[in-house]
Design a protein around this motif. Structure first.
Motif, PDB file in Angstrom:
ATOM      1  N   HIS A 137      68.725  52.540  55.248  1.00  0.00           N
ATOM      2  CA  HIS A 137      68.442  53.589  54.277  1.00  0.00           C
ATOM      3  C   HIS A 137      67.683  54.759  54.905  1.00  0.00           C
ATOM      4  CE1 HIS A 137      69.806  50.740  51.281  1.00  0.00           C
ATOM      5  NE2 HIS A 137      68.928  49.848  51.718  1.00  0.00           N
ATOM      6  N   ALA A 138      67.326  54.637  56.180  1.00  0.00           N
ATOM      7  CA  ALA A 138      66.585  55.713  56.852  1.00  0.00           C
ATOM      8  C   ALA A 138      67.533  56.855  57.203  1.00  0.00           C
ATOM      9  CB  ALA A 138      65.912  55.180  58.111  1.00  0.00           C
ATOM     10  N   SER A 139      67.079  58.076  56.996  1.00  0.00           N
ATOM     11  CA  SER A 139      67.918  59.247  57.296  1.00  0.00           C
ATOM     12  C   SER A 139      67.341  60.110  58.402  1.00  0.00           C
ATOM     13  CB  SER A 139      68.109  60.092  56.032  1.00  0.00           C
ATOM     14  OG  SER A 139      66.858  60.518  55.535  1.00  0.00           O
ATOM     15  N   ALA A 140      66.021  60.167  58.512  1.00  0.00           N
ATOM     16  CA  ALA A 140      65.385  61.004  59.530  1.00  0.00           C
ATOM     17  C   ALA A 140      64.155  60.290  60.066  1.00  0.00           C
ATOM     18  CB  ALA A 140      65.002  62.357  58.953  1.00  0.00           C
ATOM     19  N   VAL A 141      63.810  60.557  61.304  1.00  0.00           N
ATOM     20  CA  VAL A 141      62.632  59.962  61.930  1.00  0.00           C
ATOM     21  C   VAL A 141      61.800  61.065  62.566  1.00  0.00           C
ATOM     22  CG1 VAL A 141      63.883  57.828  62.416  1.00  0.00           C
ATOM     23  CG2 VAL A 141      63.742  59.596  64.180  1.00  0.00           C
ATOM     24  N   LYS A 142      60.543  60.757  62.790  1.00  0.00           N
ATOM     25  CA  LYS A 142      59.648  61.641  63.532  1.00  0.00           C
ATOM     26  C   LYS A 142      59.182  60.905  64.777  1.00  0.00           C
ATOM     27  CE  LYS A 142      57.986  64.219  59.511  1.00  0.00           C
ATOM     28  NZ  LYS A 142      56.805  64.616  58.716  1.00  0.00           N
ATOM     29  N   PHE A 143      58.951  61.660  65.855  1.00  0.00           N
ATOM     30  CA  PHE A 143      58.525  61.004  67.079  1.00  0.00           C
ATOM     31  C   PHE A 143      57.658  61.952  67.913  1.00  0.00           C
ATOM     32  CE2 PHE A 143      62.419  63.162  68.176  1.00  0.00           C
ATOM     33  CZ  PHE A 143      62.238  63.606  69.480  1.00  0.00           C
ATOM     34  N   THR A 144      56.885  61.354  68.779  1.00  0.00           N
ATOM     35  CA  THR A 144      56.044  62.096  69.715  1.00  0.00           C
ATOM     36  C   THR A 144      56.255  61.542  71.114  1.00  0.00           C
ATOM     37  OG1 THR A 144      54.187  60.578  69.336  1.00  0.00           O
ATOM     38  CG2 THR A 144      54.289  62.561  67.954  1.00  0.00           C
ATOM     39  N   VAL A 145      55.902  62.347  72.113  1.00  0.00           N
ATOM     40  CA  VAL A 145      55.956  61.908  73.511  1.00  0.00           C
ATOM     41  C   VAL A 145      54.595  62.173  74.141  1.00  0.00           C
ATOM     42  CG1 VAL A 145      58.440  62.224  73.785  1.00  0.00           C
ATOM     43  CG2 VAL A 145      56.911  64.130  74.224  1.00  0.00           C
TER      44      VAL A 145
ATOM     45  N   ASP B  73      65.457  74.287  73.749  1.00  0.00           N
ATOM     46  CA  ASP B  73      64.280  74.873  74.401  1.00  0.00           C
ATOM     47  C   ASP B  73      63.888  74.125  75.670  1.00  0.00           C
ATOM     48  OD1 ASP B  73      63.417  72.555  73.238  1.00  0.00           O
ATOM     49  OD2 ASP B  73      61.896  73.482  71.968  1.00  0.00           O
ATOM     50  N   GLY B  74      64.501  72.959  75.916  1.00  0.00           N
ATOM     51  CA  GLY B  74      64.262  72.214  77.146  1.00  0.00           C
ATOM     52  C   GLY B  74      62.900  71.544  77.233  1.00  0.00           C
ATOM     53  N   LYS B  75      62.227  71.339  76.100  1.00  0.00           N
ATOM     54  CA  LYS B  75      60.910  70.706  76.133  1.00  0.00           C
ATOM     55  C   LYS B  75      60.993  69.235  76.529  1.00  0.00           C
ATOM     56  CE  LYS B  75      57.888  73.293  73.028  1.00  0.00           C
ATOM     57  NZ  LYS B  75      57.046  73.197  71.809  1.00  0.00           N
ATOM     58  N   LEU B  76      61.994  68.550  76.027  1.00  0.00           N
ATOM     59  CA  LEU B  76      62.126  67.117  76.273  1.00  0.00           C
ATOM     60  C   LEU B  76      63.003  66.861  77.492  1.00  0.00           C
ATOM     61  CD1 LEU B  76      62.683  65.987  72.580  1.00  0.00           C
ATOM     62  CD2 LEU B  76      60.573  65.815  73.897  1.00  0.00           C
ATOM     63  N   LEU B  77      62.726  65.774  78.170  1.00  0.00           N
ATOM     64  CA  LEU B  77      63.485  65.400  79.356  1.00  0.00           C
ATOM     65  C   LEU B  77      64.034  63.986  79.195  1.00  0.00           C
ATOM     66  CD1 LEU B  77      61.081  66.705  82.156  1.00  0.00           C
ATOM     67  CD2 LEU B  77      63.137  67.828  81.281  1.00  0.00           C
ATOM     68  N   PRO B  78      65.235  63.732  79.714  1.00  0.00           N
ATOM     69  CA  PRO B  78      65.765  62.362  79.680  1.00  0.00           C
ATOM     70  C   PRO B  78      64.844  61.406  80.423  1.00  0.00           C
ATOM     71  CG  PRO B  78      67.485  63.930  80.229  1.00  0.00           C
ATOM     72  CD  PRO B  78      66.200  64.691  80.273  1.00  0.00           C
ATOM     73  N   GLY B  79      64.695  60.224  79.872  1.00  0.00           N
ATOM     74  CA  GLY B  79      63.826  59.224  80.486  1.00  0.00           C
ATOM     75  C   GLY B  79      62.453  59.141  79.864  1.00  0.00           C
ATOM     76  N   MET B  80      62.083  60.112  79.015  1.00  0.00           N
ATOM     77  CA  MET B  80      60.784  60.071  78.353  1.00  0.00           C
ATOM     78  C   MET B  80      60.736  58.913  77.355  1.00  0.00           C
ATOM     79  SD  MET B  80      59.750  64.016  77.492  1.00  0.00           S
ATOM     80  CE  MET B  80      59.031  65.084  78.728  1.00  0.00           C
ATOM     81  N   TYR B  81      59.557  58.303  77.244  1.00  0.00           N
ATOM     82  CA  TYR B  81      59.332  57.291  76.207  1.00  0.00           C
ATOM     83  C   TYR B  81      58.694  57.956  75.006  1.00  0.00           C
ATOM     84  CZ  TYR B  81      60.620  53.378  79.165  1.00  0.00           C
ATOM     85  OH  TYR B  81      61.319  52.506  79.944  1.00  0.00           O
ATOM     86  N   ALA B  82      59.148  57.574  73.834  1.00  0.00           N
ATOM     87  CA  ALA B  82      58.676  58.192  72.603  1.00  0.00           C
ATOM     88  C   ALA B  82      58.115  57.137  71.668  1.00  0.00           C
ATOM     89  CB  ALA B  82      59.825  58.928  71.920  1.00  0.00           C
ATOM     90  N   GLU B  83      57.159  57.558  70.837  1.00  0.00           N
ATOM     91  CA  GLU B  83      56.670  56.710  69.752  1.00  0.00           C
ATOM     92  C   GLU B  83      57.321  57.206  68.474  1.00  0.00           C
ATOM     93  OE1 GLU B  83      52.520  55.786  67.429  1.00  0.00           O
ATOM     94  OE2 GLU B  83      52.462  55.839  69.615  1.00  0.00           O
ATOM     95  N   VAL B  84      58.175  56.374  67.913  1.00  0.00           N
ATOM     96  CA  VAL B  84      59.031  56.787  66.802  1.00  0.00           C
ATOM     97  C   VAL B  84      58.486  56.215  65.495  1.00  0.00           C
ATOM     98  CG1 VAL B  84      61.387  56.845  65.924  1.00  0.00           C
ATOM     99  CG2 VAL B  84      60.979  56.759  68.394  1.00  0.00           C
ATOM    100  N   SER B  85      58.408  57.062  64.490  1.00  0.00           N
ATOM    101  CA  SER B  85      57.974  56.639  63.158  1.00  0.00           C
ATOM    102  C   SER B  85      59.177  56.688  62.228  1.00  0.00           C
ATOM    103  CB  SER B  85      56.863  57.558  62.646  1.00  0.00           C
ATOM    104  OG  SER B  85      56.444  57.174  61.355  1.00  0.00           O
ATOM    105  N   VAL B  86      59.612  55.508  61.790  1.00  0.00           N
ATOM    106  CA  VAL B  86      60.796  55.390  60.937  1.00  0.00           C
ATOM    107  C   VAL B  86      60.355  55.088  59.506  1.00  0.00           C
ATOM    108  CG1 VAL B  86      63.007  54.229  60.605  1.00  0.00           C
ATOM    109  CG2 VAL B  86      62.067  54.475  62.914  1.00  0.00           C
TER     110      VAL B  86
END
Length: 374
Positions: A239-247, A283-296
Motif C-alpha cells: 500500500h506504500a506509494s512514496a518513500v523518503k530517504f537520507t544519505v 542535479d547529480g547530488k546522489l551517486l551510485p553505491g550510496m547507502y540510504a536510510e529509507v522511511s517507508v
C-alpha cells in the motif's frame, strides 16, 4: 409477686443482658471487614491505566537502502585485438552511439580480403552456371536437341553454386561484422565510471585480456533505490506509494521517491522482498553505491486497539496485557501487530472501554488488587 410476673421480669432482664453481646459481635464484624479492606488497600499494586478505544496506527518503517545506477553496462572486447585509440576517460559524460575506443586486429583485415576474394569467385561461378543452365533450357525447347539428364545436371550445378555463393556472402558479412566490433560505442547515454585500458593494451573475449571490462558505463541522471523489506511487512508494503530517504554524505537533505517496482517474491536467502524506487538525479547530488536510510510509511489497519509498548508483557509462556476487572488483575493473551513510536497494535479478547494496565509486568499476578494512579 406472682409466678407469671416473675417470669416476665426474668425475660426482660435476659434480653437486656444479651443486648450488649449482640452489639459487641456486630461491632467486631464491622471492624474485621474494615481491617480486610485496609489490608487489601495496603496490598494493592499502584498502576497507571488506559481505557481501550479503537484507532489506527500510522507507522514509519525505517530500512537501509542502496542507491544504484538506473542502468549500467560492462563493456568488453568481442575479438582478440589491441587498443589503438581511447577517446574517453573515467568521469566522461557520453551519449548513446559515441565512440569510446578503437581497437586493431591486423589479421582481421587479412580475413576480410580472403572472404571478399572467395565471394567474388563464387559470384563468378554462379553467374557461369546460371548462364549455362539458361542456354540449355532455351535450347531444350527444340525437341531432341538437349537430353533431360543434361538439363537436370545444369540445374543442379547452378543450385550448388548459388548455395556456395550464399555461404561466401555470409562469411564475408561475418568478417565485416567482427571488424565492426573493433569500434567500441556507448550503448546508452551515461558516465564512464571505470576505464581499465590504455593504447597498446591487449584485450579479448577470453584470457588475461578479459579479466576486467574495458569500460563501465552508468546512467546516473536517473537512479534506482533498492530496499529489502522483511517478510513480516510484505503485505503492508503493497500500500506504500512514496518513500523518503537520507544519505550520510548529505545530512541536511531529505529526498523523496515513488515506489515503482515490487519483486513479488521473497529472496530465499534473506527472506525479504525487493522494493525499487526511481530517483530523478538531474542535479547529480546522489551517486551510485550510496547507502540510504529509507522511511517507508505503513498505514496501519483501521479500527484496531493500539496501546503503549509498556502495556504488553512477554514471557516464556505467552504475550499478554493486564486488564483491570473490579480492580483486580486479569491476564488477557494478545497478538502483536505493527509498532511505531512506542505504540503497538494488539489483537485479542478485548472490548471498548476495557481498563488496561499501562505499566504492566509479569510480577502482577492474576487476581492482584490494583489501584490506579495518575
Amino acid at each position: 409477686m406472682t409466678i407469671k410476673n416473675y417470669r416476665s421480669s426474668y425475660a426482660t432482664l435476659a434480653t437486656v443482658a444479651l443486648l450488649p453481646l449482640g452489639l459487641l459481635w456486630a461491632s467486631c464484624h464491622s471492624i474485621k471487614a474494615e481491617d480486610n479492606e485496609e489490608a487489601e488497600h495496603s496490598n494493592a499494586v499502584q498502576v497507571k491505566v488506559i481505557q481501550l478505544q479503537k484507532s489506527q496506527l500510522e507507522a514509519q518503517l525505517k530500512l537501509p537502502g542502496e542507491v544504484k545506477p538506473y542502468q549500467f553496462a560492462d563493456l568488453y572486447a568481442k575479438v582478440n585485438s589491441y587498443v589503438k585509440v581511447v577517446s574517453v576517460d573515467m568521469g566522461s559524460q557520453v551519449n548513446a552511439g559515441q565512440v569510446l575506443a578503437t581497437l586493431e586486429a591486423p589479421e582481421m583485415n587479412t580475413q576480410l580480403l580472403e572472404a571478399q576474394s572467395r565471394l567474388h569467385t563464387k559470384e563468378a561461378m554462379f553467374r557461369a552456371s546460371k548462364a549455362t543452365y539458361s542456354r540449355l533450357l532455351k535450347t531444350s525447347r527444340v525437341p531432341g536437341t538437349i537430353s533431360p539428364n543434361d538439363l537436370d545436371m545444369a540445374f543442379e550445378k547452378m543450385s550448388a553454386d548459388s548455395a556456395e555463393l550464399l555461404s561466401a556472402r555470409s562469411s564475408y558479412q561475418e568478417v565485416q561484422q567482427m571488424l565492426g566490433y573493433l569500434v567500441i560505442k556507448a550503448p546508452f547515454s551515461g558516465i564512464i565510471s571505470q576505464r581499465n585500458i590504455h593504447p597498446g593494451t591487449y584485450v579479448g573475449p577470453a584470457g588475461k585480456g578479459s579479466d576486467k571490462p574495458l569500460f563501465r558505463l552508468e546512467e546516473q541522471k536517473k537512479l534506482r533505490l533498492a530496499v529489502a523489506v522483511p517478510e513480516i511487512y510484505t503485505d503492508d508494503i503493497r500500500h506504500a506509494s512514496a518513500v523518503k530517504f537520507t544519505v550520510k554524505s548529505l545530512p541536511g537533505d531529505t529526498f523523496q521517491a515513488q515506489v515503482n517496482r515490487i519483486a513479488g517474491s521473497l529472496d530465499t536467502r534473506l527472506r525479504s522482498e525487493q522494493l525499487e524506487m526511481d530517483i530523478n538525479n538531474s542535479d547529480g547530488k546522489l551517486l551510485p553505491g550510496m547507502y540510504a536510510e529509507v522511511s517507508v510509511p505503513l498505514p496501519g489497519k483501521k479500527d484496531v486497539y493500539v496501546v503503549p509498548k509498556g502495556a504488553i508483557v512477554s514471557n516464556s509462556e505467552k504475550v499478554f496485557v493486564i486488564k483491570s476487572v473490579n480492580s483486580k488483575a486479569v491476564w488477557v493473551p494478545v497478538q502483536r501487530g505493527n509498532e511505531s513510536n512506542g505504540k503497538v497494535e494488539i489483537f485479542g479478547s478485548l472490548a471498548d472501554n476495557d481498563i488496561i494496565v499501562q505499566n504492566a509486568t509479569d510480577e502482577i499476578k492474576e487476581g492482584t488488587v490494583l489501584q490506579s494512579v495518575k
